[in-house]
Motif scaffolding. Sequence first.
Motif, PDB file in Angstrom:
ATOM      1  N   ASN A   1       0.910  -1.144   0.030  1.00 45.75           N
ATOM      2  CA  ASN A   1       0.080   0.272   0.137  1.00 45.75           C
ATOM      3  C   ASN A   1       0.730   1.432   0.139  1.00 45.75           C
ATOM      4  OD1 ASN A   1      -2.700   0.213  -0.236  1.00 45.75           O
ATOM      5  ND2 ASN A   1      -3.284  -0.561   1.780  1.00 45.75           N
ATOM      6  N   ARG A   2       2.208   1.209  -0.351  1.00 45.48           N
ATOM      7  CA  ARG A   2       3.128   2.159  -0.371  1.00 45.48           C
ATOM      8  C   ARG A   2       2.785   2.710  -1.789  1.00 45.48           C
ATOM      9  NH1 ARG A   2       6.103   6.605   1.255  1.00 45.48           N
ATOM     10  NH2 ARG A   2       7.986   6.544   1.054  1.00 45.48           N
ATOM     11  N   HIS A   3       2.015   3.647  -1.981  1.00 48.51           N
ATOM     12  CA  HIS A   3       1.361   4.081  -3.275  1.00 48.51           C
ATOM     13  C   HIS A   3       2.490   4.366  -4.405  1.00 48.51           C
ATOM     14  CE1 HIS A   3      -2.640   3.836  -1.549  1.00 48.51           C
ATOM     15  NE2 HIS A   3      -2.318   4.614  -0.673  1.00 48.51           N
ATOM     16  N   ALA A   4       3.357   5.061  -3.733  1.00 44.35           N
ATOM     17  CA  ALA A   4       4.664   5.550  -4.622  1.00 44.35           C
ATOM     18  C   ALA A   4       5.107   4.489  -5.158  1.00 44.35           C
ATOM     19  CB  ALA A   4       5.313   6.652  -4.012  1.00 44.35           C
TER      20      ALA A   4
ATOM     21  N   THR B   1       3.474   1.140  -5.797  1.00 43.67           N
ATOM     22  CA  THR B   1       2.573   0.374  -6.177  1.00 43.67           C
ATOM     23  C   THR B   1       1.983   0.548  -7.468  1.00 43.67           C
ATOM     24  OG1 THR B   1       1.742   0.456  -3.770  1.00 43.67           O
ATOM     25  CG2 THR B   1       0.506  -0.870  -5.389  1.00 43.67           C
TER      26      THR B   1
ATOM     27  N   ARG C   1       8.676   3.574 -14.267  1.00 41.37           N
ATOM     28  CA  ARG C   1       7.481   3.602 -13.802  1.00 41.37           C
ATOM     29  C   ARG C   1       6.819   4.863 -14.571  1.00 41.37           C
ATOM     30  NH1 ARG C   1       4.639   5.426  -9.185  1.00 41.37           N
ATOM     31  NH2 ARG C   1       3.425   3.647  -8.266  1.00 41.37           N
ATOM     32  N   HIS C   2       5.825   4.228 -15.479  1.00 45.00           N
ATOM     33  CA  HIS C   2       4.906   5.173 -16.337  1.00 45.00           C
ATOM     34  C   HIS C   2       5.838   5.846 -17.501  1.00 45.00           C
ATOM     35  CE1 HIS C   2       2.276   4.910 -13.144  1.00 45.00           C
ATOM     36  NE2 HIS C   2       2.772   5.418 -12.095  1.00 45.00           N
TER      37      HIS C   2
ATOM     38  N   ARG D   1      13.207   6.693 -16.308  1.00 41.69           N
ATOM     39  CA  ARG D   1      14.051   7.755 -15.680  1.00 41.69           C
ATOM     40  C   ARG D   1      15.354   6.866 -15.334  1.00 41.69           C
ATOM     41  NH1 ARG D   1       9.312   9.618 -11.588  1.00 41.69           N
ATOM     42  NH2 ARG D   1       8.294  10.722 -12.742  1.00 41.69           N
TER      43      ARG D   1
ATOM     44  N   PRO E   1      15.433  19.642  -8.483  1.00 40.53           N
ATOM     45  CA  PRO E   1      14.386  18.951  -7.699  1.00 40.53           C
ATOM     46  C   PRO E   1      14.449  17.673  -8.016  1.00 40.53           C
ATOM     47  CG  PRO E   1      13.516  20.622  -9.183  1.00 40.53           C
ATOM     48  CD  PRO E   1      14.982  20.798  -9.457  1.00 40.53           C
ATOM     49  N   VAL E   2      14.191  16.656  -7.248  1.00 41.52           N
ATOM     50  CA  VAL E   2      14.356  15.278  -7.349  1.00 41.52           C
ATOM     51  C   VAL E   2      12.829  14.761  -7.395  1.00 41.52           C
ATOM     52  CG1 VAL E   2      16.675  14.795  -6.421  1.00 41.52           C
ATOM     53  CG2 VAL E   2      14.570  14.676  -5.078  1.00 41.52           C
ATOM     54  N   ASN E   3      12.707  13.608  -8.181  1.00 42.31           N
ATOM     55  CA  ASN E   3      11.609  12.893  -8.357  1.00 42.31           C
ATOM     56  C   ASN E   3      11.316  11.835  -6.895  1.00 42.31           C
ATOM     57  OD1 ASN E   3       9.867  13.116 -10.744  1.00 42.31           O
ATOM     58  ND2 ASN E   3      11.824  13.028 -11.861  1.00 42.31           N
ATOM     59  N   THR E   4      10.224  11.157  -6.802  1.00 40.07           N
ATOM     60  CA  THR E   4       9.844  10.739  -5.700  1.00 40.07           C
ATOM     61  C   THR E   4      10.807   9.539  -5.931  1.00 40.07           C
ATOM     62  OG1 THR E   4       7.516  11.431  -5.594  1.00 40.07           O
ATOM     63  CG2 THR E   4       7.883   9.305  -4.706  1.00 40.07           C
ATOM     64  N   LEU E   5      11.272   9.189  -4.698  1.00 39.02           N
ATOM     65  CA  LEU E   5      12.396   8.254  -4.584  1.00 39.02           C
ATOM     66  C   LEU E   5      11.910   7.256  -3.255  1.00 39.02           C
ATOM     67  CD1 LEU E   5      15.266   7.910  -4.841  1.00 39.02           C
ATOM     68  CD2 LEU E   5      15.856   9.489  -3.372  1.00 39.02           C
ATOM     69  N   ALA E   6      10.786   6.674  -3.578  1.00 32.90           N
ATOM     70  CA  ALA E   6      10.268   5.693  -2.631  1.00 32.90           C
ATOM     71  C   ALA E   6      10.851   4.094  -2.556  1.00 32.90           C
ATOM     72  CB  ALA E   6       8.821   5.626  -2.872  1.00 32.90           C
TER      73      ALA E   6
END
Lengths: 170, 437
Positions: A87-90, A92, A126-127, A130, A162-167
């Motif tokens: 459920n860690r959406h970033a 998932t 992811r989409h 990168r 800026p950095v993108n989400t890094l999950a």
Amino acid sequence: MTVTADVTQAAVPGPLPVPDPDVAAFLYYEARLADEARYSEWEQLWDDDALYWVPMHPEDDPRTRLSYIYDNRNRIKSRVAQLNTGNRHAQTPPSVMRRVLGNMEVLAADEETVTVASNFVLVEYRHEQRTWAGRVVHTVRRTPAGLRLAGKTVHLVSAGGPVNTLAFLI
Amino acid sequence: MTTTETDRPAVEPPTPDAFDVASVVQDHRVHGSVYTSPEIFQRELDTIFRTGWVYVAHESEIAESGDYLTRRIGSEPVVVVHSKDGQIRVLLNRCSHRANRLCNADAGNANSFRCPYHGWTFSNDGSLTAVPMRDGYGTEFQKVRSQLGMAEAPRVDSYGGFVFASLAPEGISLAEHLGGAAKAIDRVLDLSPTGKIELRAGWMKHLHHANWKMVVENNVDGYHALFTHASVYDAIRPAKVSHIPAKVDVVVRDIGSGHSEIDYSAEYRKLDEEFVWYGRIPRAKLPDYVAALEDRHGPEKAHDALVVGPSHTLIWPNLFLAEMNVMYVEPIAPDETVAYTTAVLVPGQDKLNQRTLRRSEGAMGPAGFLIADDGEIGMRNQAGLAAHDPEWLELSRGVETDVIDETGVVNSDKSAETPQRGFYRQWASVVGQEIRA
Ligand code: FES
Ligand SMILES: [Fe+2]
């Protein structure tokens, strides 16, 4: 254990030794587990006094400066537990990733630990695709139970943002 | 109209005031185009970011003479500088000769800025001090030379160390703009034994693939946590207090002028327990800090400050007081926003600060347990808007239970969309204004 700026930039003289094959194999394994989102197996690599650090700037002192990631062993456990919920959406679904670890050089070694600096290139899909890259410094410890990870510091080329989400596991 | 020989049709000048804000913001709902339309995005830059007060920096970041930062007000690059004369100025980051960007570092210290293109030099108060090979200019130039300083935001003011600027020469004062939201800044400062905070831990710059309003509205959304952040509560730690609205005295508040908040103070006072907002640590973990705070406030008020904790407040349009973090946003494109986040540091309290830094990393920024997922949800929100039916986004939750009191419009259901309704009331009045040519 805190690895300082000299290892990311110049200042280290001359050619340096390459790591022993078992250490290199361990680091490739760590990379593969991270790439394949095998979170719990990845977590098992860490020793109790672990530090997983992604600073914003190589010279930052974490006592006064904010980092993207500054995980002790407990925080690593939490990070993995969150990813494991599904459920860690970033993450998932998890990013599809492959990283190349190269230019491995031993910065320091004694009976117990070896510090290895490497360059890495990580392709994340992811989409869209990168690329992440940087200098990674691993501190690997020889224990009776085999090799364990005591430290991993990731100096991102793009740390200035800026950095993108890094999950995912960088 | 001039008559010419061409057979091109006469071009009517665009009539920006043909924009009818009521066509995109109505009671309790907003049209999807407010998040996607390039024209509306441009209009936001021309109105919200060019006529009103915008947060630009914190005084602690430019504490010494010569310190400067490069920031943006909307799309305008600016230099926020502590000038030689002690004044904080917000200068447009552009050489008055042929537009070269003057300051290229994130931050620095300089008495003057020298343009690398042709060497024009500006004092850090913005005035033009040197023009190389000046004999090459005629007398016409010498007449206007004194007007060729760096342009300056006509109004700069601060409250509690937070520096705001307006690109409009006239308008309401900062105090009027902040109104009741000033209390949210006070609430953070109450937690400091010196009455001051510092934002000197560095800013995480996190790219969000969503409209800037998605990012800021979400910060005061009390409805999403149970769902968006379930993974944190399931896997790591329970929420500080329940996210089920009926179980808690947590309110949401539209403070007015676009400011809004989620206010936990009544719930925390009911629990009468210190540091619930800070991982519920016992005060014995931070004895020096607690003693210093009691020195400032006396034991009773110190206790109350430690019970109530910091604010969770959006200050229109771009500043979010995120408890012991501060976030501000820069709109980049209709579907792109940079969120800047740092930790609130309390001067002289190293132990507290280290704990705050680690908490901030845990929650905030691109790898944070909370904000990474908020970023993902924002991106999916933006992606969902590509479907044009339904055209509207619903913001009606709690509209029948909103109560007006001296603090604003309050709803005792923390999941009510009261903050978002307040945000869009302000948005409609600012973006709907006539744009001066
Ligand atoms: S553009 Fe700056 S000196 Fe010419
Ligand atoms: Fe959230």
